[in-house]
Design a protein around this motif. Structure first.
Motif, mmCIF file in Angstrom:
data_model
loop_
_atom_site.group_PDB
_atom_site.id
_atom_site.type_symbol
_atom_site.label_atom_id
_atom_site.label_comp_id
_atom_site.label_asym_id
_atom_site.label_seq_id
_atom_site.Cartn_x
_atom_site.Cartn_y
_atom_site.Cartn_z
ATOM 1 N N THR A 183 25.931 28.188 -8.024
ATOM 2 C CA THR A 183 25.792 28.270 -9.480
ATOM 3 C C THR A 183 26.397 29.582 -9.959
ATOM 4 N N THR A 281 21.544 23.932 -18.818
ATOM 5 C CA THR A 281 20.246 24.169 -19.448
ATOM 6 C C THR A 281 20.390 25.309 -20.446
ATOM 7 N N ASN A 327 18.004 20.462 -21.370
ATOM 8 C CA ASN A 327 19.077 20.061 -20.462
ATOM 9 C C ASN A 327 20.060 19.179 -21.225
ATOM 10 N N GLY A 425 18.884 29.471 -9.117
ATOM 11 C CA GLY A 425 18.485 28.094 -8.885
ATOM 12 C C GLY A 425 18.431 27.275 -10.161
ATOM 13 N N SER A 427 18.054 22.909 -11.610
ATOM 14 C CA SER A 427 17.732 21.531 -11.233
ATOM 15 C C SER A 427 18.490 20.521 -12.071
ATOM 16 N N PHE A 428 19.326 21.014 -13.022
ATOM 17 C CA PHE A 428 20.106 20.116 -13.871
ATOM 18 C C PHE A 428 21.520 20.646 -13.975
ATOM 19 N N SER A 430 22.144 18.906 -11.322
ATOM 20 C CA SER A 430 21.767 18.646 -9.943
ATOM 21 C C SER A 430 21.091 19.901 -9.421
ATOM 22 N N THR A 431 20.457 19.780 -8.281
ATOM 23 C CA THR A 431 19.771 20.922 -7.688
ATOM 24 C C THR A 431 20.771 21.826 -6.992
#
Length: 468
Positions: A183, A281, A327, A425, A427-428, A430-431
């Motif tokens: 990321t 996000t 998101n 980290g 989660s949107f 994808s992780t």
């Protein structure tokens, strides 16, 4: 063993060659070619009749048998592929009569696919079958991660006399693992921004729309009221201010790369539409400055929707309070409405209502592609090297390298794992970040003999690979 090419030949020599194990007396009339002891050769038999000089009728003499022998012989004197003994000996393959295959020194017989051996001895054969190898019998190399091909497959009993090399195809090298996603923080592009509430202006140069059709919490008002008449709505970046406006603060502001924000002197609501350049996000905030006339105007409530007629639609659609995150998808039109939870037509006067949409998000970057495994060595090619993995995006892992193909008779090397991703980290959508995937195993070597129970091997040379 063939009879002598010259010199004395006895009746017993003829009997022992063409009727091995027999102790009966010999009558030359029993040993015509195409008789019961020296068999005829079928028309589709590609071998050589080892007693082709023996007459089929008429007078016979012992000298007719000089240099003759029992059986059909097929000699491979130049490089060849995919030799099938049933095809070589045709209708004589199931004849109870000796059959010999001879591979000359320096000659290579190879399989052209991992499902086709270099030499195939299929079921249905009869008589003594003997393969004498003075050259090379090699299988086909496996593709990436695949098993190598077999050198000899035997489904009928046979003898193999190896004076050269018999090696299976090498196993293919394993593929590398894909790099893990990472990321990185970016400022999303803000595209197709529209002042849905303030433009176009209506009668008296006042905002015409104010709010979407579904909004009914209170009577919308973008402008200042009463004694704050100078606080008129200024549009986007004050590009189209209302007549009489003396303050450039009121309106939408989209010039910053890290956010867009709005400021007004009444309850609004704020109402705009836009598209984002990056899926991610996003954080939204809102506040009321109640310093002059006190509190009682409620809290900031923000709604996002992909519809201008219904609230809370689509990915990320819903109600949000100040500081919450949503998101959101890239390249999707979102309708943004921020209002106050107060009821009734209470004006804010000198107080300020403001909202900010933060364009900074952590986006997922793709891991590098996996390297491919090299092909295993074949009868006509050396083992291939595995390829390098691809580079990943920012903070993403690189792909692992593919393993090298195995030499003739050897397994391929394993692929290496992809590198791990790093970053904040999320989660949107994808992780991430994620670890790289493992490399795959190299393929096993093929079999130098497949059908071991049917083969009597005399090995005076070199064999390599597996056997079963």
């Amino acid at each position: 063993m063939a009879l002598a090419g010259s010199g004395a030949i006895s009746f017993a020599n003829i009997r022992d060659e063409f009727s091995p194990g027999s102790n009966t007396s010999v009558s030359l009339s029993d040993y015509y070619r195409q008789g019961s002891k020296i068999r005829a050769k079928a028309g589709d038999n590609n071998g050589t009749h080892l007693a082709s000089g023996v007459p089929t009728s008429g007078a016979l003499s012992l000298s007719d048998y000089h240099g003759t022998g029992i059986g059909f012989q097929f000699t491979i004197s130049s490089d060849a592929t995919n030799q099938n003994l049933s095809t070589i000996f045709g209708d004589d393959y199931d004849l109870d009569y000796p059959k010999l295959v001879v591979i000359n020194s320096g000659v290579t017989v190879g399989g052209t696919s991992t499902s086709t051996p270099a030499i195939n001895v299929p079921s249905g054969g009869a008589g003594t079958i003997t393969i004498t190898n003075g050259g090379n019998i090699y299988g086909k190399g496996g593709a990436a991660g695949a098993v190598g091909g077999d050198a000899i497959v035997a489904a009928t009993a046979c003898n193999v006399i190896n004076n050269g090399n018999i090696k299976s195809g090498g196993g293919g090298g394993g593929n590398g693992g894909a790099g893990g996603a990472g990321t990185t923080s970016v400022n999303s592009a803000l595209n197709n921004f529209v002042d849905e509430g303030g433009a176009p202006y209506g009668s008296g140069n006042a905002p015409a729309n104010d709010a979407p059709s579904w909004f009914s919490a209170y009577t919308p008002a973008l402008n200042g009221a009463g004694v704050v008449g100078d606080r008129k709505w200024g549009g986007v970046n004050n590009s189209n201010p209302q007549s009489g406006s003396v303050n450039t603060t009121w309106g939408w502001h989209t010039t910053s790369s890290s956010n867009f924000n709005g400021v007004l002197a009444n309850r609004g609501p704020f109402y705009c539409s836009f598209q984002l350049g990056t899926t991610g996000t996003y954080t939204m905030t809102g506040s009321i400055n109640n310093g002059t006339y006190g509190s009682g105007y409620g809290s900031v409530l923000i709604n996002l929707s992909t519809s201008n007629t219904s609230k809370s639609q689509g990915q990320g659609g819903g109600d949000y309070t100040s500081g919450q995150t949503a998101n959101l998808d890239a390249d999707t039109t979102y309708y943004f409405l921020a209002n106050l939870t107060t009821s009734g037509n209470r004006n804010l006067y000198y107080n300020t209502f403001s909202v900010t949409f933060n364009l900074t998000t952590n986006t997922v970057t793709s891991g590098g592609s996996a390297g491919s495994g090299g092909a295993g060595a074949s009868y006509n090619a050396s083992a291939g090297n595995g390829s390098s993995g691809g580079s990943g995006g920012t903070n993403a892992g690189s792909g692992g390298a593919g393993g090298n193909g195995g030499a003739l008779g050897a397994a391929g090397s394993n692929g290496t794992a992809g590198g791990n991703g790093s970053g904040t980290g999320v989660s949107f959508p994808s992780t991430a970040p994620a670890n790289g995937s493992s490399g795959s195993s190299g393929g096993a070597a093929g079999k130098y003999i497949n059908g071991q129970s049917n083969v009597t091997l005399t090995n005076n040379g070199t064999v390599a690979g597996n056997i079963a």
